[in-house]
Write a protein that holds these residues in place. Structure first.
Motif, PDB file in Angstrom:
ATOM      1  N   ALA A   1       2.258   3.382   4.718  1.00  0.00           N
ATOM      2  CA  ALA A   1       2.363   2.013   5.211  1.00  0.00           C
ATOM      3  C   ALA A   1       2.059   1.931   6.705  1.00  0.00           C
ATOM      4  N   LEU A   2       2.612   2.856   7.490  1.00  0.00           N
ATOM      5  CA  LEU A   2       2.361   2.843   8.932  1.00  0.00           C
ATOM      6  C   LEU A   2       0.896   3.125   9.241  1.00  0.00           C
TER       7      LEU A   2
ATOM      8  N   LEU B   1       0.832  -1.209   0.000  1.00  0.00           N
ATOM      9  CA  LEU B   1       0.000   0.000   0.000  1.00  0.00           C
ATOM     10  C   LEU B   1       0.870   1.264   0.000  1.00  0.00           C
ATOM     11  N   GLY B   2       1.976   1.223   0.753  1.00  0.00           N
ATOM     12  CA  GLY B   2       2.915   2.336   0.669  1.00  0.00           C
ATOM     13  C   GLY B   2       3.532   2.444  -0.709  1.00  0.00           C
ATOM     14  N   GLY B   3       3.768   1.306  -1.340  1.00  0.00           N
ATOM     15  CA  GLY B   3       4.275   1.327  -2.701  1.00  0.00           C
ATOM     16  C   GLY B   3       3.288   1.933  -3.681  1.00  0.00           C
ATOM     17  N   LEU B   4       1.981   1.748  -3.422  1.00  0.00           N
ATOM     18  CA  LEU B   4       0.973   2.377  -4.273  1.00  0.00           C
ATOM     19  C   LEU B   4       1.073   3.903  -4.198  1.00  0.00           C
ATOM     20  N   ALA B   5       1.317   4.429  -2.983  1.00  0.00           N
ATOM     21  CA  ALA B   5       1.507   5.876  -2.846  1.00  0.00           C
ATOM     22  C   ALA B   5       2.727   6.345  -3.637  1.00  0.00           C
TER      23      ALA B   5
ATOM     24  N   LEU C   1       7.190   9.254   2.203  1.00  0.00           N
ATOM     25  CA  LEU C   1       5.889   9.157   1.538  1.00  0.00           C
ATOM     26  C   LEU C   1       5.332   7.745   1.650  1.00  0.00           C
ATOM     27  N   GLY C   2       6.174   6.745   1.330  1.00  0.00           N
ATOM     28  CA  GLY C   2       5.701   5.374   1.427  1.00  0.00           C
ATOM     29  C   GLY C   2       5.541   4.911   2.862  1.00  0.00           C
TER      30      GLY C   2
END
Length: 857
Positions: A398-399, A334-338, A393-394
């Motif tokens: 993610a957190l 999900l952080g990678g999507l950002a 940003l990621g």
């Protein structure tokens, strides 16, 4: 086939262009500030190198060799060794200068003169030829030729020796201060003709063979040999350091070679640029050390902005993220999507910020070149900030996803944010401001000569920023409380005002954020601009008061008494000033008719000084009318050898006197005997120093203690403070851009809300002009409060800080804040334009809205 959201993320990001712009600009500003700090410090060091190169001898950039009483046969072998070593160590071809001792037996036209004969490679190219040619022979000074009747073609002889080369030209004799080209041999090339006009002349051989003929005819040795290596001065601290290291290596190699051949026992070698390199390195370190805390704070603010962008993206993509989490995607994907959506604009913004930091350096930075290592370091710093921004940003997304979708800890997070908002941060920043003020009280006070750089205390330099930040936080705290209570406001008789209050109250967090950033931006900009501008004003004022004019030189008493007129070139641009002491007060004797037009009055207005000079311009009497300067309790009115002074007015400062206790009197109020008792007379002139001294020398007048306004004071300490606070100006400008962007973004984010509310109130009968006025009231109140608070706080803290940052506090007058009306006008005008632009954006959404579709949505 269904595409994964990670593959379509770049295209999906286009659905929210504002988020892309905010992400890109945030990264741009962060990388810009990080790279700018490194480039700024490097440019400051290079600017110091340039400044030192203008102050010291141009030959100081390379080794300098000299030897006294050298055998003529040893000149060429010594020069050959130096030429070879110069090539090996990267220096230019050597320039040879050789001079005979002062000879008393040179005879021209039957008269004997005391002369020195010299030759310098390229020397005749730097002399002004009055008559004659470059034919092999000797050039003599125009005064000796004119006064003693030595014409072209005259062949001199050495008494008891052979014939000298013929006189083939006359040149304008060099007088102090000589042109900088002659600096390394000034004591030999400049004749002291005022001391003994008929003798002590300097003759130059036009070529080497003519000089060798002189040596052979007189049977003497070479009294002095000077070898320099002319070349372009270094542009950066690294270049200067490299030149110094190569100089030391070359000196060691030359000594070793000449010692091996028995020629170097009396050779003197020096690296005169060593002190300049030391000062430039210290200046670069001082500026870097001073701006490092500010740069770190600004980068942290930029990283916080990236984190805020990540949270905004998370809220906008919440539904999609929850669906992906339910399907098994973890926090890292999900952080990678950002990163997939916002990584490209962040990367582009960071690269653009790094490039802008380099391209705009001539606009915001010191006037110096940037070294290649500094460019690489700036790029590395910007790359590190960019990587941290992308990772942040990621990581934030993610957190947040981990806490919400895996741990279900949302409420605790919200409580933490509420606690952070309630914490009195203004107490922390206020305490830091107090610490900065304590350090600032002892700041400055650079030495007059041995230590030209002001002391560095980065804590003191953060004082203005923390004061502005504290005021901004207090304004935000007060605004938050007022907006919480705004529901009690009842101004329905003025619907535009009531609607503006309601809109402000409905978005307290963005309003407070814009207010804090706006106050910090404008306050920092005002403080930095005020302190930096004050350095230029202080340097101008102090040098003007110290010198009294563009140039000044002492002269002979007959000129002061009026028995000899000033030379023609000086009469319309100069004035005579006498100075005497003896009663504890400095007494300045001026000519009221010429003083105001020729002197520099510093901060004193000419329209105030001129009437006072006319009032003291009276014939001799029982008392002497005077302007009293720097009045002290118990200041005596007694003047040495004159009637008592009768003060007609007081001035806090006056040229030459400064703020010392003193009196300004008119020469017309003194008798000839009293004028004759004045021990010191000076010429104050609007002309350059070279013009002043040349005119006095041409008239046969002495000109000791010559000084000009440009070189009277060491300007480097003033420049360093200015360069340091010019980075504060950059920080303020960047924060101002963030504040403007935040204000426009806040209006754009509320586009649908503004459109619906605006369309409804227009349907209810409000005129479009009234609605526009409502938006302007809302935005104008916010911007006006930020501008007024920031300007008032910034200028106040600048006014307090300017005297403390004065690097020459020992010299009157005390530094003061200059007139910043243009700056305040520019800030106010920019604020008006931003408010009008934001109001237009808000009204555009109303004009293009379709009420039915808004209600249905």
């Amino acid at each position: 086939m269904r595409q994964l959201p990670w593959r379509t993320a770049p295209r999906a990001a286009l659905s929210s262009p504002l988020t892309l712009v905010v992400a890109a600009v945030t990264a741009l500003l962060s990388c810009f500030l990080g790279a700018a700090a490194v480039l700024h410090a490097s440019a400051a060091g290079a600017a110091t190198v340039d400044y030192q190169a203008e102050q010291v001898c141009p030959d100081a950039a390379a080794p300098m060799f000299s030897q006294s009483r050298i055998d003529p046969a040893a000149v060429e072998p010594t020069l050959w060794t130096m030429r070879e070593q110069a090539r090996a160590h990267g220096f230019a071809e050597p320039r040879l200068a050789v001079y005979t001792a002062e000879m008393r037996g040179n005879e021209f036209n039957g008269d004997t003169y005391r002369t020195r004969i010299g030759y310098t490679d390229g020397g005749v190219d730097n002399l002004e030829l009055v008559s004659g040619s470059r034919a092999p022979g000797l050039w003599i000074g125009d005064d000796l030729s004119r006064n003693q009747g030595i014409g072209l073609g005259t062949v001199g002889r050495q008494v008891g020796g052979g014939a000298l080369p013929p006189v083939t030209g006359t040149y304008t004799a060099l007088v102090p201060p000589a042109p900088r080209w002659w600096c390394s041999q000034q004591d030999l090339a400049v004749q002291q003709r005022i001391v003994d006009p008929p003798s002590g002349a300097v003759l130059f051989a036009t070529d080497r063979s003519s000089f060798d003929q002189v040596v052979a005819a007189t049977g003497t040795i070479v009294d002095r040999m000077i070898v320099t290596f002319p070349g372009p001065p270094p542009r950066t601290v690294d270049d200067a350091t490299d030149a110094l290291e190569r100089s030391e290596e070359m000196i060691a190699a030359v000594r070793s070679d000449l010692d091996g051949r028995g020629l170097g026992s009396l050779l003197n070698a020096a690296t005169p640029g060593e002190r300049s390199v030391e000062i430039a390195g210290q200046a670069q370190a001082n500026v870097a050390f001073s701006i490092a805390p500010l740069a770190a704070i600004s980068v942290l603010i930029g990283c916080a902005g990236v984190g805020t962008v990540a949270l905004q993206w998370y809220q906008r993509r919440y539904a999609q993220l929850r669906l992906l989490a339910a399907r098994g995607s973890g926090p890292l994907p999900l952080g990678g999507l950002a990163l997939a959506e916002l990584g490209a604009p962040v990367l582009a913004g960071g690269i653009a910020g790094t490039l802008l930091a380099r391209l705009l350096l001539p606009v915001y930075g010191p006037p110096g070149a940037v070294s290649t290592p500094a460019l690489l370091l700036a790029t590395a710093v910007a790359a590190a900030i960019l990587l941290v921004s992308l990772a942040l940003l990621g990581a934030v997304v993610a957190l947040r996803a981990h806490r919400e979708f895996q741990l279900a800890r949302v409420s605790a997070r919200r409580r933490a944010w509420r606690l952070l908002g309630a914490f009195p941060w203004e107490l922390v920043t206020g305490a830091l401001a107090v610490v900065g003020w304590i350090q600032l009280r002892d700041f400055g006070g650079g030495s007059r000569s041995l230590n030209p750089l002001p002391q560095v205390n980065p804590v003191a330099l953060t004082y203005p920023v923390f004061v502005v930040l504290t005021v901004g936080l207090l304004a935000a705290r007060a605004g938050w409380l007022l907006l919480r209570l705004s529901h009690r406001a009842r101004f329905w008789s003025r619907p535009a005002l009531q609607l503006a209050i309601r809109r402000l109250a409905s978005s307290r967090a963005p309003v407070v954020g814009v207010l804090v950033i706006g106050v910090l931006a404008i306050g920092t900009l005002a403080a930095g601009n005020g302190i930096a501008t004050a350095q230029n004003a202080a340097l101008e004022t102090k040098s003007s008061i110290f010198v009294g004019a563009d140039s000044r030189a002492d002269t002979e008493s007959p000129v002061g008494r009026g028995e000899r007129p000033l030379p023609g070139p000086l009469r319309d641009s100069s004035t005579i000033v006498g100075e005497l002491t003896g009663t504890g007060s400095v007494v300045l004797v001026v000519d009221p008719a010429t003083f105001a037009r020729s002197a520099r009055l510093g901060a004193l207005p000419a329209e105030e000084v001129e009437p006072l000079l006319r009032q003291i311009d009276r014939p001799p009497g029982e008392t002497v009318p005077a302007v009293r300067v720097g009045h002290r309790e118990g200041q005596s009115a007694a003047l040495p050898g004159m009637p008592d002074a009768a003060p007609i007015a007081d001035l806090p400062v006056f040229p030459i006197i400064g703020t010392q206790p003193g009196y300004v009197i008119s020469r017309n109020a003194l008798t000839p005997d009293q004028l004759g008792a004045v021990p010191r007379w000076s010429v104050l002139s609007q002309t350059p120093l070279g013009t002043l001294t040349s005119a006095l020398a041409a008239a046969g007048l002495a000109q000791p203690n010559a000084v000009d306004r440009v070189t009277a004071l060491d300007a480097l300490p003033f420049y360093l403070v200015e360069w340091t606070f010019s980075f504060v100006v950059v920080l303020g400008a960047v924060l101002a851009a963030v504040a403007i962007l935040a204000l426009l973004a806040a209006v754009e984010v509320r586009r649908r809300q503004n459109a619906l509310a605006g369309a409804l109130v227009l349907r209810m009968g409000m005129r479009p002009r009234a609605l526009l006025g409502s938006h302007l009231i809302e935005l104008g109140t916010l911007a006006g409060l930020a501008v007024a608070t920031g300007v008032a706080c910034g200028l106040t803290v600048a006014g307090i800080s300017v005297p403390r940052f004065d690097p020459a506090s020992w010299l009157a007058p005390r530094s003061e804040l200059p007139d910043l009306t243009p700056f305040v006008s520019a800030v106010a005008g920019t604020g008006v334009l931003v408010v009008l632009a934001a109001g237009w954006i808000a009204m555009r959404s109303v004009r293009t809205a379709r009420t039915a579709e808004l209600l249905r949505a």
